[in-house]
Design a protein around this motif. Structure first.
Motif, PDB file in Angstrom:
ATOM      1  N   PRO A 148       0.802  -1.221   0.000  1.00 52.72           N
ATOM      2  CA  PRO A 148       0.000   0.000   0.000  1.00 52.72           C
ATOM      3  C   PRO A 148       0.839   1.277   0.000  1.00 52.72           C
ATOM      4  O   PRO A 148       0.531   2.219  -0.725  1.00 52.72           O
ATOM      5  CB  PRO A 148      -0.831  -0.107   1.276  1.00 52.72           C
ATOM      6  N   THR A 149       1.902   1.308   0.799  1.00 56.62           N
ATOM      7  CA  THR A 149       2.734   2.519   0.854  1.00 56.62           C
ATOM      8  C   THR A 149       4.225   2.234   0.723  1.00 56.62           C
ATOM      9  O   THR A 149       5.013   3.164   0.642  1.00 56.62           O
ATOM     10  CB  THR A 149       2.508   3.294   2.174  1.00 56.62           C
ATOM     11  N   LYS A 150       4.632   0.970   0.713  1.00 61.60           N
ATOM     12  CA  LYS A 150       6.046   0.612   0.647  1.00 61.60           C
ATOM     13  C   LYS A 150       6.290  -0.286  -0.553  1.00 61.60           C
ATOM     14  O   LYS A 150       5.386  -0.960  -1.031  1.00 61.60           O
ATOM     15  CB  LYS A 150       6.490  -0.082   1.923  1.00 61.60           C
ATOM     16  N   ARG A 151       7.546  -0.273  -1.008  1.00 60.62           N
ATOM     17  CA  ARG A 151       7.944  -1.083  -2.161  1.00 60.62           C
ATOM     18  C   ARG A 151       9.269  -1.765  -1.884  1.00 60.62           C
ATOM     19  O   ARG A 151      10.080  -1.282  -1.101  1.00 60.62           O
ATOM     20  CB  ARG A 151       8.136  -0.218  -3.401  1.00 60.62           C
ATOM     21  N   SER A 152       9.481  -2.836  -2.593  1.00 62.45           N
ATOM     22  CA  SER A 152      10.760  -3.523  -2.585  1.00 62.45           C
ATOM     23  C   SER A 152      10.898  -4.180  -3.948  1.00 62.45           C
ATOM     24  O   SER A 152      10.047  -3.993  -4.828  1.00 62.45           O
ATOM     25  CB  SER A 152      10.820  -4.563  -1.464  1.00 62.45           C
ATOM     26  N   ALA A 153      11.953  -4.938  -4.124  1.00 58.96           N
ATOM     27  CA  ALA A 153      12.151  -5.662  -5.379  1.00 58.96           C
ATOM     28  C   ALA A 153      13.097  -6.822  -5.132  1.00 58.96           C
ATOM     29  O   ALA A 153      13.913  -6.797  -4.212  1.00 58.96           O
ATOM     30  CB  ALA A 153      12.721  -4.746  -6.450  1.00 58.96           C
ATOM     31  N   ILE A 154      12.949  -7.825  -5.960  1.00 56.89           N
ATOM     32  CA  ILE A 154      13.926  -8.903  -6.012  1.00 56.89           C
ATOM     33  C   ILE A 154      14.579  -8.765  -7.383  1.00 56.89           C
ATOM     34  O   ILE A 154      13.922  -8.914  -8.416  1.00 56.89           O
ATOM     35  CB  ILE A 154      13.271 -10.284  -5.841  1.00 56.89           C
ATOM     36  N   THR A 155      15.853  -8.417  -7.382  1.00 56.02           N
ATOM     37  CA  THR A 155      16.594  -8.181  -8.614  1.00 56.02           C
ATOM     38  C   THR A 155      17.586  -9.317  -8.850  1.00 56.02           C
ATOM     39  O   THR A 155      17.681 -10.242  -8.040  1.00 56.02           O
ATOM     40  CB  THR A 155      17.360  -6.841  -8.533  1.00 56.02           C
TER      41      THR A 155
END
Length: 121
Positions: free
Chosen positions: A8-15
């Motif tokens: 909802p307000t945070k993001r991340s990623a698996i790169t």
């Protein structure tokens, strides 16, 4: 290659640099059904049970941190000194930071009573 994880307000990623997460799970012999779903459906918008995935991330982080303590040969007896050393390890290790980032995104979704969106490139 990246898989964006959107709460909802945070993001991340698996790169590409984070793909060792899946190797760690196998190396530490962790049963991680949600990580398995993510790996198998990396490019197909995986759906995960967020509380279960959060638990898996915590488990992986805890096992990894114990291994890190052994590798860094942390043997301080004084509890204050030991905690200072461990705090620096948590703050300076790329995997500990990644785990904390993933945990924050999961907690964000749980707090908002929502799921996570996954977008691959």
């Amino acid at each position: 290659m990246a898989l964006d994880i959107i709460g909802p307000t945070k993001r991340s990623a698996i790169t590409d640099e984070d793909l060792d997460l899946f190797t760690m799970i196998q190396a530490f012999d962790i049963k991680a059904s949600q990580f398995k779903i993510i790996r198998e459906r990396f490019y197909q918008n995986p759906y995960v049970d967020v509380p279960t995935w959060l638990s898996e991330i915590h488990q992986l982080r805890d096992v990894y941190f114990e291994q890190l303590i052994k590798e860094k040969n942390v043997r301080a007896k004084d509890s204050i000194v030991r905690e200072q050393i461990l705090a620096r390890l948590r703050q300076n290790d790329q995997w500990m930071l990644k785990f904390d980032e993933l945990i924050a995104v999961c907690e964000d979704a749980i707090a908002a009573d929502q799921g996570l969106r996954f977008l691959s490139d």
